[in-house]
Design a protein around this motif. Structure first.
Motif, PDB file in Angstrom:
ATOM      1  N   UNK A  97      54.485  62.285  30.403  1.00  0.00           N
ATOM      2  CA  UNK A  97      53.286  62.898  29.818  1.00  0.00           C
ATOM      3  C   UNK A  97      52.266  63.149  30.915  1.00  0.00           C
ATOM      4  N   UNK A  98      51.638  64.323  30.885  1.00  0.00           N
ATOM      5  CA  UNK A  98      50.640  64.708  31.874  1.00  0.00           C
ATOM      6  C   UNK A  98      49.291  64.861  31.191  1.00  0.00           C
ATOM      7  N   UNK A  99      48.231  64.288  31.803  1.00  0.00           N
ATOM      8  CA  UNK A  99      46.880  64.397  31.276  1.00  0.00           C
ATOM      9  C   UNK A  99      46.034  65.252  32.205  1.00  0.00           C
ATOM     10  N   UNK A 100      45.346  66.272  31.663  1.00  0.00           N
ATOM     11  CA  UNK A 100      44.441  67.130  32.431  1.00  0.00           C
ATOM     12  C   UNK A 100      43.014  66.719  32.122  1.00  0.00           C
ATOM     13  N   UNK A 111      49.386  51.946  18.491  1.00  0.00           N
ATOM     14  CA  UNK A 111      48.272  52.736  19.041  1.00  0.00           C
ATOM     15  C   UNK A 111      47.215  53.041  17.981  1.00  0.00           C
ATOM     16  N   UNK A 112      46.576  51.994  17.456  1.00  0.00           N
ATOM     17  CA  UNK A 112      45.563  52.184  16.422  1.00  0.00           C
ATOM     18  C   UNK A 112      44.742  50.904  16.326  1.00  0.00           C
ATOM     19  N   UNK A 158      46.884  58.148  22.724  1.00  0.00           N
ATOM     20  CA  UNK A 158      48.008  58.989  23.108  1.00  0.00           C
ATOM     21  C   UNK A 158      48.893  58.372  24.196  1.00  0.00           C
ATOM     22  N   UNK A 159      48.317  57.762  25.260  1.00  0.00           N
ATOM     23  CA  UNK A 159      49.196  57.175  26.284  1.00  0.00           C
ATOM     24  C   UNK A 159      50.126  56.080  25.755  1.00  0.00           C
ATOM     25  N   UNK A 160      49.819  55.512  24.585  1.00  0.00           N
ATOM     26  CA  UNK A 160      50.663  54.462  24.014  1.00  0.00           C
ATOM     27  C   UNK A 160      51.770  55.031  23.128  1.00  0.00           C
ATOM     28  N   UNK A 161      51.771  56.343  22.902  1.00  0.00           N
ATOM     29  CA  UNK A 161      52.765  56.954  22.025  1.00  0.00           C
ATOM     30  C   UNK A 161      54.143  56.984  22.692  1.00  0.00           C
ATOM     31  N   UNK A 162      55.170  56.704  21.894  1.00  0.00           N
ATOM     32  CA  UNK A 162      56.538  56.956  22.318  1.00  0.00           C
ATOM     33  C   UNK A 162      56.857  58.425  22.013  1.00  0.00           C
ATOM     34  N   UNK A 163      57.990  58.905  22.523  1.00  0.00           N
ATOM     35  CA  UNK A 163      58.362  60.292  22.236  1.00  0.00           C
ATOM     36  C   UNK A 163      58.524  60.499  20.736  1.00  0.00           C
ATOM     37  N   UNK A 197      53.482  51.741  12.901  1.00  0.00           N
ATOM     38  CA  UNK A 197      54.854  52.251  12.778  1.00  0.00           C
ATOM     39  C   UNK A 197      55.136  52.743  11.361  1.00  0.00           C
ATOM     40  N   UNK A 198      54.578  52.069  10.355  1.00  0.00           N
ATOM     41  CA  UNK A 198      54.747  52.528   8.970  1.00  0.00           C
ATOM     42  C   UNK A 198      54.022  53.852   8.757  1.00  0.00           C
ATOM     43  N   UNK A 199      52.841  54.011   9.382  1.00  0.00           N
ATOM     44  CA  UNK A 199      52.121  55.277   9.282  1.00  0.00           C
ATOM     45  C   UNK A 199      52.938  56.413   9.888  1.00  0.00           C
ATOM     46  N   UNK A 200      53.525  56.163  11.062  1.00  0.00           N
ATOM     47  CA  UNK A 200      54.348  57.182  11.716  1.00  0.00           C
ATOM     48  C   UNK A 200      55.525  57.561  10.830  1.00  0.00           C
ATOM     49  N   UNK A 201      56.175  56.571  10.239  1.00  0.00           N
ATOM     50  CA  UNK A 201      57.315  56.831   9.356  1.00  0.00           C
ATOM     51  C   UNK A 201      56.906  57.692   8.166  1.00  0.00           C
TER      52      UNK A 201
END
Length: 225
Positions: A1-4, A108-109, A157-162, A189-193
Motif C-alpha cells: 500500500x502506498x500513501x500520498x 482497525x476501529x 487504513x494501514x491496519x487493513x488486510x487485503x 472482523x464481524x463488521x467486515x464480514x
C-alpha cells in the motif's frame, strides 16, 4: 500500500470491480431524492439541536472528520470530509490517544461504551443515531450513499488486510448491515464480514429493507455505544 501525504490518498493492491451500472444509476437517483427530502424536513429541528449542543458545551455543533471513500478502479482511495452533529466535547480528538488502551473492539476501529468524551446530549443522539443526520449532505453531494459500508478513518487504513479492503469496493454509506445487526456489539472482523455480504447481495430492494430496519433502530437505540 502506498500513501500520498500531499493529497491524503492511499493506493492499495486491491482493484474493485465497478459493474452493475443500472443499479448504481437507480441508487444515485434515490440518494439525491431521499437525502434532499430529509435535509428539507430536518432543517428546523437540526437548527434547534445545534443550539442545544452549543449551550451544553463550547465549540461548533457540527463536527467534521476526514474519512476515506470508495476505491477507484486503479486501487486509489480518496479522502472526503464527513459531517456529524457533535456528540463529544470539542477536545475529543486530542484526548483519543490517552484512551486507545481502553478500546473494546479488535482490529482497525475504536469503540468505548462509556467514553468520557461524550456529552449528555451526545449520549442521546448517538444512541438514536441522530448524530449521523448531517451525513445526508454527504449523500446529496455524492460522497456517500444512504446504504453502504461505513467509511473508515485514514489512521485505520494501514491496519487493513487485503481482504478488509474489499469492503471499500462500493461507495460508503450512512447505514448498512452493521448498523442493523448489532452496531457497537460487533467486532471489526464481524463488521467486515457483514459488509462483504452486503456487497455480494446488494440491490435496490435490499437497500430499502436496510433503510426500514435503520428507522426502527433510530427509535429503539438498539446496539448503540
Amino acid at each position: 500500500m502506498v500513501y500520498a501525504a500531499a493529497s491524503g490518498t492511499f493506493r492499495t493492491p486491491f482493484r474493485p470491480e465497478l459493474g452493475r451500472v443500472g443499479y448504481r444509476v437507480v441508487k444515485r437517483a434515490f440518494d439525491v431524492v431521499f437525502s434532499g427530502a430529509v435535509i428539507a424536513v430536518a432543517a428546523v429541528p437540526s437548527a434547534l439541536l445545534c443550539l442545544a449542543i452549543r449551550l451544553e458545551s463550547p465549540g461548533n455543533p457540527i463536527y467534521s472528520q476526514i474519512r476515506m471513500g470508495r476505491l477507484d478502479r486503479d486501487g486509489t482511495l480518496h479522502p472526503f470530509r464527513m459531517y456529524k452533529f457533535r456528540s463529544m466535547y470539542a477536545d475529543a480528538d486530542e484526548r483519543l490517544e490517552g484512551l486507545l488502551d481502553k478500546n473494546e473492539v479488535e482490529g482497525a476501529m475504536f469503540k468505548m461504551r462509556d467514553d468520557p468524551r461524550v456529552t449528555r446530549i451526545g449520549r442521546f443522539i448517538r444512541r438514536h443515531s441522530i448524530d449521523e443526520f448531517p451525513q445526508f449532505v454527504n449523500v446529496f453531494l455524492g460522497q456517500m450513499s444512504v446504504v453502504g459500508p461505513r467509511p473508515p478513518l485514514p489512521r485505520e487504513i494501514p491496519e487493513y488486510s487485503e481482504g478488509d479492503f474489499r469492503r471499500l469496493a462500493v461507495k460508503p454509506g450512512l447505514t448498512g448491515p452493521w448498523q442493523v445487526s448489532g452496531r457497537s456489539d460487533l467486532s471489526f472482523s464481524e463488521m467486515v464480514e457483514l459488509d462483504l455480504g452486503y456487497i455480494e447481495r446488494r440491490g435496490f430492494l435490499y437497500d430499502l429493507y436496510l433503510i426500514a430496519r435503520t428507522i426502527k433502530i433510530v427509535f429503539t437505540g438498539e446496539g448503540a455505544a
